[in-house]
Design an enzyme around this catalytic site. Structure first.
Site, mmCIF file in Angstrom:
data_model
loop_
_atom_site.group_PDB
_atom_site.id
_atom_site.type_symbol
_atom_site.label_atom_id
_atom_site.label_comp_id
_atom_site.label_asym_id
_atom_site.label_seq_id
_atom_site.Cartn_x
_atom_site.Cartn_y
_atom_site.Cartn_z
ATOM 1 N N TYR A 213 0.876 -1.202 -0.026
ATOM 2 C CA TYR A 213 -0.226 0.030 -0.070
ATOM 3 C C TYR A 213 0.899 1.262 0.105
ATOM 4 C CZ TYR A 213 0.857 1.116 5.030
ATOM 5 O OH TYR A 213 1.214 1.641 6.205
ATOM 6 N N LYS B 78 6.710 -1.811 1.860
ATOM 7 C CA LYS B 78 5.383 -1.345 2.754
ATOM 8 C C LYS B 78 4.217 -2.381 2.263
ATOM 9 C CE LYS B 78 3.053 3.218 3.260
ATOM 10 N NZ LYS B 78 3.418 3.464 4.536
ATOM 11 N N GLU C 233 12.144 2.326 14.247
ATOM 12 C CA GLU C 233 11.196 3.247 13.794
ATOM 13 C C GLU C 233 9.900 3.460 14.404
ATOM 14 O OE1 GLU C 233 10.055 2.320 9.708
ATOM 15 O OE2 GLU C 233 9.844 0.361 10.203
ATOM 16 N N LEU D 168 11.157 1.188 6.958
ATOM 17 C CA LEU D 168 10.747 1.549 5.962
ATOM 18 C C LEU D 168 11.402 2.828 5.366
ATOM 19 C CD1 LEU D 168 8.119 1.608 4.027
ATOM 20 C CD2 LEU D 168 6.952 3.256 5.245
#
Length: 284
Positions: free
Chosen positions: A33, A148, A180, A204
């Site tokens: 996505y 992702k 993260e 990411l």
């Protein structure tokens, strides 16, 4: 009023939008996505999101069903049909619908879904003036966080852990070092230097991250890309996160420890200002 959404080539009222119960996104989380912010009816950093989408699909050996121009046209059409001024457009592509099997299907057609979320005043989020509080949690996700994917269960659990702890979000920690946030990249600032984890499979590759670091360097700010520990973060002068929907958001507390004066720091506030100004100029 119902939103118009996009499903496999059709623009439909959201109530009429359907995908198969055999879709591998539903059965296997076999999909990717992207989220593109919209400010003033224009798309923020669309090209960056399109590039990352192509990379995610390639890493999963999944067919890319749309060219970048086709994808841009769909985004713009959804903005127009939904009178979207400020908000986000979510895009999901799965491997498609087929009988349930762990092996990748050979002939399934990808499922493509896009929908909008209206967020009036997105860039004027009052939280940016007070900052957010984060907690640290173990990072127990799979190893390919650079892709992702729609595998968002643990980030969702992390946000719930933060809420139960009276915080706004969580930073994930692996081998003693921050990877993260649950849906964002993490940064600290010490002595004017911006420190954030280097790119790799562990995090990411944030599109907002890339732009913010570029703007920081152009503004003659010092940037160091390396891991940092939770203790180092607690001793930092300030901290912040970046994401497509939060832009640059100051962090004022980590695990109950206030950073600096406990208010948003000057580096984070300046970067937010620069980012929004530059992205508005380049929006499509």
């Amino acid at each position: 009023m119902s939103r118009t959404v996009y499903v496999n080539g059709l623009y439909l009222p959201e109530e009429e939008a359907k995908v198969s119960v055999f879709d591998r996104g539903f059965l296997m989380a076999d999909g990717v996505y992207e989220v593109t912010s919209v400010l003033g009816g224009k798309l923020i950093d669309f090209a960056g999101h399109a590039r990352r989408l192509a990379r995610s699909l390639a890493e999963l050996e999944m067919k890319n069903p749309l060219t970048e121009d086709e994808l841009l046209a769909i985004h713009r059409e959804l903005v127009a049909r939904n009178d979207l001024v400020d908000g986000m457009i979510y895009l999901q592509i799965t491997r498609g619908a087929t009988d349930r099997d762990f092996l990748f299907p050979e002939n399934a057609e990808p499922t493509v879904v896009l929908f909008t979320q209206s967020k009036p005043g997105l860039a004027d989020n009052p939280t940016a003036k007070v900052g957010i509080k984060v907690i640290s949690i173990p990072d127990i996700r799979w190893g390919r966080r650079d892709i992702k994917t729609v595998q968002l269960l643990y980030p969702s659990m992390g946000k719930m852990m933060a809420r139960k702890a009276g915080a706004d979000d969580a930073w994930m920690v692996e081998d003693g070092e921050v990877t993260e946030g649950t849906s964002n990249n993490a940064y600290i600032v010490k002595g004017g230097k911006i420190i954030t984890r280097h790119l790799g499979n562990e995090i990411l590759h944030g599109i907002t991250r890339s732009a913010v670091l570029r703007f920081a360097r152009e503004a003659q700010m010092e940037v160091e890309e390396r891991p940092f520990t939770v203790d180092e973060a607690k001793a930092a002068d300030e901290a912040f996160i970046t994401s497509a929907s939060a832009f640059v958001m100051p962090v004022v507390q980590i695990d109950g420890v206030s950073l600096g004066a406990g208010t948003p720091g000057p580096v984070a506030l300046r970067l937010r200002e620069i980012y929004l100004d530059e992205m508005r100029k380049a929006a499509v």
